[in-house]
Design a protein around this motif. Structure first.
Motif, PDB file in Angstrom:
ATOM      1  N   CYS A  41       0.875  -1.138   0.080  1.00  0.00           N
ATOM      2  CA  CYS A  41       0.153   0.024   0.036  1.00  0.00           C
ATOM      3  C   CYS A  41       0.958   1.344  -0.010  1.00  0.00           C
ATOM      4  O   CYS A  41       2.052   1.260   0.538  1.00  0.00           O
ATOM      5  CB  CYS A  41      -0.912   0.012   1.251  1.00  0.00           C
ATOM      6  N   THR A  42       0.398   2.369  -0.599  1.00  0.00           N
ATOM      7  CA  THR A  42       0.806   3.556  -0.416  1.00  0.00           C
ATOM      8  C   THR A  42       0.257   4.551  -0.015  1.00  0.00           C
ATOM      9  O   THR A  42      -1.415   4.546  -0.310  1.00  0.00           O
ATOM     10  CB  THR A  42       1.485   4.006  -1.785  1.00  0.00           C
ATOM     11  N   ILE A  43       0.317   5.800   0.331  1.00  0.00           N
ATOM     12  CA  ILE A  43      -0.277   6.937   0.816  1.00  0.00           C
ATOM     13  C   ILE A  43       0.114   8.223  -0.109  1.00  0.00           C
ATOM     14  O   ILE A  43       1.320   8.357  -0.298  1.00  0.00           O
ATOM     15  CB  ILE A  43      -0.246   7.231   2.321  1.00  0.00           C
ATOM     16  N   SER A  44      -0.776   8.793  -0.624  1.00  0.00           N
ATOM     17  CA  SER A  44      -0.392   9.863  -1.352  1.00  0.00           C
ATOM     18  C   SER A  44      -1.347  11.249  -1.237  1.00  0.00           C
ATOM     19  O   SER A  44      -2.479  11.090  -0.757  1.00  0.00           O
ATOM     20  CB  SER A  44      -0.667   9.776  -2.923  1.00  0.00           C
ATOM     21  N   THR A  53       4.071   0.738   2.349  1.00  0.00           N
ATOM     22  CA  THR A  53       4.240  -0.132   3.194  1.00  0.00           C
ATOM     23  C   THR A  53       5.163  -1.234   2.638  1.00  0.00           C
ATOM     24  O   THR A  53       5.641  -1.047   1.486  1.00  0.00           O
ATOM     25  CB  THR A  53       2.788  -0.977   3.603  1.00  0.00           C
ATOM     26  N   LYS A  54       5.489  -2.326   3.505  1.00  0.00           N
ATOM     27  CA  LYS A  54       6.274  -3.279   3.125  1.00  0.00           C
ATOM     28  C   LYS A  54       5.539  -4.109   2.003  1.00  0.00           C
ATOM     29  O   LYS A  54       4.237  -4.044   2.002  1.00  0.00           O
ATOM     30  CB  LYS A  54       6.910  -4.163   3.898  1.00  0.00           C
ATOM     31  N   VAL A  55       6.118  -5.026   1.169  1.00  0.00           N
ATOM     32  CA  VAL A  55       5.366  -5.941   0.001  1.00  0.00           C
ATOM     33  C   VAL A  55       4.858  -7.178   1.160  1.00  0.00           C
ATOM     34  O   VAL A  55       5.633  -7.892   1.829  1.00  0.00           O
ATOM     35  CB  VAL A  55       6.041  -6.548  -0.711  1.00  0.00           C
ATOM     36  N   PHE A  56       3.495  -7.461   1.156  1.00  0.00           N
ATOM     37  CA  PHE A  56       2.984  -8.741   1.938  1.00  0.00           C
ATOM     38  C   PHE A  56       2.684  -9.725   0.808  1.00  0.00           C
ATOM     39  O   PHE A  56       1.884  -9.488  -0.249  1.00  0.00           O
ATOM     40  CB  PHE A  56       1.540  -8.237   2.487  1.00  0.00           C
ATOM     41  N   ASP A  57       3.370 -11.067   1.026  1.00  0.00           N
ATOM     42  CA  ASP A  57       3.676 -11.961  -0.061  1.00  0.00           C
ATOM     43  C   ASP A  57       2.019 -12.789  -0.169  1.00  0.00           C
ATOM     44  O   ASP A  57       1.817 -13.136   0.786  1.00  0.00           O
ATOM     45  CB  ASP A  57       4.702 -12.928   0.334  1.00  0.00           C
ATOM     46  N   PHE A  81      -5.238   6.062  -0.666  1.00  0.00           N
ATOM     47  CA  PHE A  81      -4.467   5.152  -0.178  1.00  0.00           C
ATOM     48  C   PHE A  81      -4.543   4.025  -1.432  1.00  0.00           C
ATOM     49  O   PHE A  81      -5.610   3.478  -1.843  1.00  0.00           O
ATOM     50  CB  PHE A  81      -4.965   4.155   1.019  1.00  0.00           C
ATOM     51  N   TYR A  82      -3.490   3.924  -2.039  1.00  0.00           N
ATOM     52  CA  TYR A  82      -3.439   2.885  -3.172  1.00  0.00           C
ATOM     53  C   TYR A  82      -2.856   1.305  -2.527  1.00  0.00           C
ATOM     54  O   TYR A  82      -2.078   1.413  -1.890  1.00  0.00           O
ATOM     55  CB  TYR A  82      -2.462   3.394  -4.151  1.00  0.00           C
ATOM     56  N   GLY A  96      -6.368  -0.957  -6.820  1.00  0.00           N
ATOM     57  CA  GLY A  96      -7.619  -0.131  -6.242  1.00  0.00           C
ATOM     58  C   GLY A  96      -6.875   0.895  -5.366  1.00  0.00           C
ATOM     59  O   GLY A  96      -6.014   1.011  -5.123  1.00  0.00           O
ATOM     60  N   LYS A  97      -7.798   1.813  -5.272  1.00  0.00           N
ATOM     61  CA  LYS A  97      -7.462   3.062  -4.398  1.00  0.00           C
ATOM     62  C   LYS A  97      -8.791   3.343  -3.490  1.00  0.00           C
ATOM     63  O   LYS A  97      -9.768   2.944  -3.789  1.00  0.00           O
ATOM     64  CB  LYS A  97      -7.068   4.116  -5.182  1.00  0.00           C
TER      65      LYS A  97
END
Length: 791
Positions: A41-44, A53-57, A81-82, A96-97
């Motif tokens: 996830c990212t915040i813009s 965030t880190k990558v969740f596998d 939030f993407y 999605g976002k």
């Protein structure tokens, strides 16, 4: 200028919260459905990414568990939030976002909500605003007839998004749109800017020529007014690639019905308002708290600040303003922090904590339950440790926590949770080894403990011994309640919350940290084991800490080559910038040998640069004894954090500059002031930096404003406390149990009544100041742009 500063209101924004988890991410059906989706996830802020965030596998319902907090250094329209699917051999793909407009953030403040994901449509990714002027003119043509023309002047835009991390090349199309027409015109392309100045005017014919004698009064026909509108689209010029849509706004020509000149700012909107039908893309659970502090000039807060700073001297302490705030806001976790910060800044926290600790100890009947509740005293000490103990945690725990998280050894000892092939004896050895390393790091950390924590723990030790004189160990258990249970154990359990790790650990590492944390809590309990080793550790409250080498920041940046006189893309290179309390250095790769080291003592100023200096956003400069170091941060939040931390570590340097140049020296002249000499003193005053300890850099006016907001929102409880004091004073007895009065601590009703009245009077005065100064900007102004129509 002084008068302007005396009336100016500072609007300070911050955002905190948590990206909790996702559920059923990705299309619910069809060929795009993936079972092994790796997401992050990212915040813009608008279209500028500020957190990741880190990558969740390999999970369609990942638990992210990532806390975030940052100051927002600029205006924004939308918080997004993407969710991205991590690409292996290709770019990351948006799943999605969730987009929340700024004015709607208050609806979700402080509580967790599930948000459905919306599709990421390029036509909906917009930000910024446009400044327009529209005018109706009457034009007499050669045969004496009159026609009407609409003049549309596109003046400028502000806050357009970055494209591929760089300023865009924007242009605008201006169209007059009606049932039977669509006349379009285009501005020139502006190079490398997010705030283009267009200053172009376009003419559109509104009505057909009429006989001048037939129409003596100028008036646009009613039917044309209702149907015509001006449509402005912003685009990024893609050169050889496809142009990118940046936003649009629509203005009806009927706005000129009453006034033939209209000039206003408009927010850019997505096409079709950014809405489109799609399959269910899943949902995201978020906790978001947006805070906007409207901070008045400092003099306005003097009465409230003075009353709060007198709190440690008030007897009984329950009648003080700070204690009353804690009493009426008992259920609000954020209520204590601004008081702690204010008292810390003015060196009044230790006497206040001592006074409220005495009050709590009076109500503690057994030594083995000391400081175990969630009282005002424990909350104050918790917040104090988080504020001043951050570097202490970094020095003490970060190396061993990095080892634990990176080595990823299994430590599960619960037979029910063991995986196939696990060896419980090996796991026990792993756990024992980790616990030993963590515990040794803590017990050997006396020299790193901040002096303020030492002062507070020394005070706790003395008061606990005085309250329970027959228990020789209570002086240590009083301290262990905080040091182990509320400080170190919590930091081990959630290292990302204390900035000891960049992200929330995965499930297996999180389980390991939970086991270590529980063991540390047990070891830290005074009654659980032999005391000799802990006695040595607890004696740190009597030691004088020595200077330590603290790492404050380590991030990837874009650095301009020092000493270069030409401006060009080749002059900027990716580097890792690292700052400690002793030196600033940059490295080609993280953890590798430094390419350049600048001693902190040589830094003379740290200031932001105008965007026009290098046609790049988020630039700042480090002025030192040699050539200036020009740096581009990853985003606006990181730029502000870099300037802040570098200014703080260097603020006591004796050779700090008083002025600086906010732009670059190019082609024999400073771009900001046109001075020809490269050694010319700066043309702008340096930003003042308070002389205080780095950990105690506190904006007292902002904290006092937050206290004002808390007291105002709890005004009804304040009135109940006043009624309770009057009732007790009149009837000479405690309030009845069924009354709300039993929630308050009232030892001296007359003194408490007097303080409550003082608070009430100050709140009324401060509210009047807010009402007088907080005028809403005119609708359509730069500060309050119009939300235009969309297609």
């Amino acid at each position: 200028m002084a008068e302007e500063e005396d009336t100016k209101i500072r609007i300070l924004q911050s955002l905190r919260g948590k990206i909790c988890e996702g559920k059923n991410l990705g299309p619910c059906s069809g060929p795009n459905r993936q079972r092994d989706l790796c997401t992050f996830c990212t915040i813009s802020l608008d279209q500028e990414e500020v957190f990741r965030t880190k990558v969740f596998d390999k999970s369609l319902s990942p638990f992210y568990g990532e806390d975030f907090y940052f100051e927002i250094p600029r205006p924004f329209q939308c918080l997004s939030f993407y969710v991205f699917a991590k690409g292996v051999f290709q770019r990351d793909l948006p799943v999605g976002k969730v987009s929340i407009r700024k004015e709607e953030l208050c609806k979700f403040s402080g509580k967790e909500h599930w948000f459905g994901l919306q599709p990421v449509d390029p036509n909906s990714e917009v930000q910024g605003k446009v400044h327009l002027e529209m005018r109706l003119n009457e034009l007499i043509i050669e045969n004496g007839s009159m026609c009407q023309q609409l003049l549309v002047r596109i003046i400028e835009c502000q806050g357009l998004p970055l494209i591929s991390g760089q300023n865009c090349d924007p242009y605008a199309t201006v169209s007059l749109v009606g049932p039977a027409r669509s006349d379009q015109k285009k501005t020139k392309v502006k190079k490398k800017t997010s705030d283009p100045q267009f200053e172009e005017t376009f003419n559109f014919e509104v009505t057909r020529p009429n006989s001048y004698t037939k129409k003596s009064n100028f008036q646009v026909e009613e039917e044309d007014i209702e149907k015509l509108e001006i449509k402005v689209d912003l685009w990024n010029n893609g050169n050889l690639a496809q142009d990118v849509f940046l936003g649009e706004t629509r203005v009806s020509v009927k706005i000129l019905r009453n006034d033939h000149i209209h000039r206003a700012w408009y927010l850019l909107q997505p096409k079709g308002n950014g809405k489109s039908k799609t399959d269910d893309l899943g949902s995201l659970r978020l906790n978001v708290t947006y805070t906007e502090d409207n901070v008045l000039p400092s003099a306005c807060y003097t009465p409230l600040r003075t009353l709060l700073l007198k709190s440690p001297d008030i007897k009984p302490i329950s009648a003080s303003a700070a204690h009353i705030l804690g009493d009426i806001c008992r259920e609000r976790y954020e209520a204590v922090l601004p008081v702690v910060r204010l008292l810390l800044h003015h060196s009044r926290l230790v006497p206040f904590v001592s006074a409220i600790t005495v009050l709590e100890l009076e109500n503690t009947q057994e030594a083995n339950t000391i400081f175990r509740g969630n009282s005002l005293a424990t909350r104050c000490i918790d917040d104090m440790m988080k504020i001043v103990g951050r570097s202490y945690l970094t020095v003490t725990l970060k190396p061993v926590l990095d080892e634990i998280c990176d080595s990823n050894k299994t430590c599960e000892i619960d037979p029910i949770k063991l995986k196939e092939g696990d060896n419980v004896e090996v796991n026990k050895e792993n756990l024992q080894g980790y616990v030993q390393k963590v515990f040794s790091s803590i017990t050997q950390s006396s020299s790193s403990c901040p002096p303020l924590m030492c002062d507070v723990f020394r005070s706790l030790r003395h008061m606990a011994s005085k309250r329970f004189p027959d228990d020789p160990h209570v002086q240590y258990s009083a301290v262990s309640s905080f040091v182990f249970l509320r400080f170190f154990a919590v930091a081990v359990l959630s290292p990302h919350t204390f900035q000891l790790r960049p992200h929330h650990p995965d499930l297996e590492v999180s389980r390991t940290l939970t086991l270590i944390s529980k063991t540390i809590q047990t070891l830290g309990s005074w009654g659980s084991l032999s005391k000799n080793k802990l006695v040595c550790m607890y004696e740190f409250i009597l030691t004088v800490p020595i200077s330590s080498h603290y790492l404050f920041c380590y991030r990837e940046i874009q650095k301009r080559a020092q000493g270069r006189k030409r401006i060009g893309k080749r002059n900027f290179k990716k580097r890792w910038l690292r700052v400690t309390n002793r030196e600033l250095s940059y490295h080609k790769h993280r953890g590798k040998e430094a390419l350049c080291i600048i001693p902190v003592k040589n830094i003379r100023a740290v200031e932001k640069l105008y965007e026009s200096a290098f046609n790049r956003k988020n630039m700042f400069q480090v002025l030192h004894s040699e050539k200036p170091l020009y740096v581009q941060a990853g985003n606006c939040v990181e730029a502000s954090e870099w300037v802040e931390v570098l200014s703080q570590v260097s603020r006591c340097n004796p050779d700090r500059l008083g002025t600086f140049h906010p732009s670059a020296y190019v082609a024999g002249a400073w771009l900001c002031c046109r001075s020809l000499s490269d050694s010319q003193p700066g043309c702008k005053p340096c930003t003042p930096t308070l002389l205080a300890n780095l950990q105690l850099d506190i904006d007292c006016d902002r904290e006092t404003e937050r206290i004002f907001s808390l007291l105002t929102s709890s005004y009804s409880k304040l009135q109940k406390m006043e009624d309770a004091c009057a009732s007790i004073a009149v009837y000479q007895g405690p309030p009845r149990e069924q009354d709300d009065y039993s929630l308050f601590t009232i030892q001296d009703p007359k003194e408490t009544f007097h303080t409550v009245q003082q608070i009430t009077h100050i709140l009324e005065e401060l509210q009047r100041e807010h009402d007088t100064r907080s005028g809403t900007a005119q609708y359509g102004s730069q500060e309050n742009p119009i939300v235009g129509k969309t297609s």
